[in-house]
Enzyme design. Structure first.
Site, PDB file in Angstrom:
ATOM      1  N   SER A  42       0.828  -1.205   0.000  1.00  0.00           N
ATOM      2  CA  SER A  42       0.000   0.000   0.000  1.00  0.00           C
ATOM      3  C   SER A  42       0.864   1.257   0.000  1.00  0.00           C
ATOM      4  CB  SER A  42      -0.961  -0.046   1.185  1.00  0.00           C
ATOM      5  OG  SER A  42      -2.067   0.814   0.987  1.00  0.00           O
ATOM      6  N   ASP A 154      -5.390  -3.980  -2.320  1.00  0.00           N
ATOM      7  CA  ASP A 154      -4.401  -3.652  -1.303  1.00  0.00           C
ATOM      8  C   ASP A 154      -3.857  -4.896  -0.589  1.00  0.00           C
ATOM      9  OD1 ASP A 154      -3.101  -2.689   1.039  1.00  0.00           O
ATOM     10  OD2 ASP A 154      -4.397  -0.936   1.097  1.00  0.00           O
TER      11      ASP A 154
END
Length: 282
Positions: A42, A154
């Site tokens: 991320s 993610d």
């Protein structure tokens, strides 16, 4: 490819809190500490990817601080999420081009999760910008990457501080930085503010319907799950040095606090610089 350094970085996810990674890199650059492999999830995937591509910590700071989320995030036409990251990726493309990961100066992998096949994925080859899109795709908020029959989101869903991935890239010593929201962060500090456009409209609708508490409960629960699973993964795959910057209750979505997070990361790195140097030379 960067040679002569066995120090690897595992940079965790945490949205705006990931500014601490930039502060760390600025201090490493100033101190002449060389970094080899980088694994990022991320926010850590964005910062780590840009660093692996050859940008310095200061250059990453200048680039990301100059981005206005309200200008680069727009409604996602795919229907998979609220916001598209197309414009954000275009800003990155204008700065670094569209390099392949395998051709970067440093080994790099971005961690994502393929929702179609329910598996963790380490993106260490192919276009860097596609890997960044995948690793920052917070489910339901930022658009996923659809490619080769996969739906990438993610990597924090399964591996928020990818120590094991850094080691798979060849790092013999791993410095990990965890910027996730603390497990004991008070409920009243939980926030999902800071996102522009459709997300802000959604927040206003929730407030008008007197259901904002529902969103706070959801975000707090996600933070707890992430913190608990991250702790388990770090217990199974401990780094040689784990740093947790004191970011307090800075919300993941509070991009206006990016500069504050960078400064906190710098302070953290300076406080632990002797230990980092020892790790890098050991």
């Amino acid at each position: 490819m960067e040679t002569g350094s066995h120090l690897g970085l595992a940079l965790g996810g945490g949205g705006a809190r990931g500014g601490a990674h930039i502060g760390l890199l600025k201090v490493l650059d100033e101190a002449g500490v060389r970094v080899g492999a980088i694994a990022g999830t991320s926010a850590g995937g964005v910062v780590g990817g840009l660093y692996a591509a050859g940008l310095s910590g200061a250059e990453i700071e200048s680039l990301l601080i100059g981005i206005d989320p309200a200008r680069v995030l727009e409604p996602d036409p795919s229907g998979w999420a609220l916001l598209s990251t197309r414009r954000f990726l275009e800003v990155l493309r204008q700065r670094i081009g569209d390099p392949l990961i395998e051709e970067l100066p440093r080994p790099f992998a971005a961690v994502a999760v393929d929702l179609r096949n329910s598996r963790e994925v380490h993106l260490s080859r192919g276009p860097l910008l596609a890997a960044i899109q995948a690793t920052i795709a917070v489910p339901g908020i930022l658009c996923p990457l659809e490619a080769d029959g996969c739906l990438y989101v993610d990597g924090g869903v399964l591996n928020n501080v990818p120590v094991d991935v850094a080691r798979k890239l060849g790092a013999r010593r791993v410095l990990a930085v965890d910027v996730s929201v603390p497990f004991d962060c008070p409920l009243e500090h939980t926030s999902f503010s800071g996102l522009p456009g459709p997300a802000r409209v959604a927040e206003q609708i929730l407030a008008k319907a007197r259901r904002r508490r529902a969103a706070v409960a959801l975000v707090k629960s996600w933070n707890l799950l992430c913190a608990a699973y991250t702790a388990r993964r770090l217990e199974d795959n401990p780094p040689d040095l784990l740093l947790r910057p004191d970011l307090g209750p800075i919300p993941v979505t509070a991009m206006y606090d990016l500069g504050k997070a960078i400064a906190i990361g710098e302070c953290m790195a300076r406080e632990h610089l002797d230990a980092i140097r020892q790790l890098a030379s050991g």
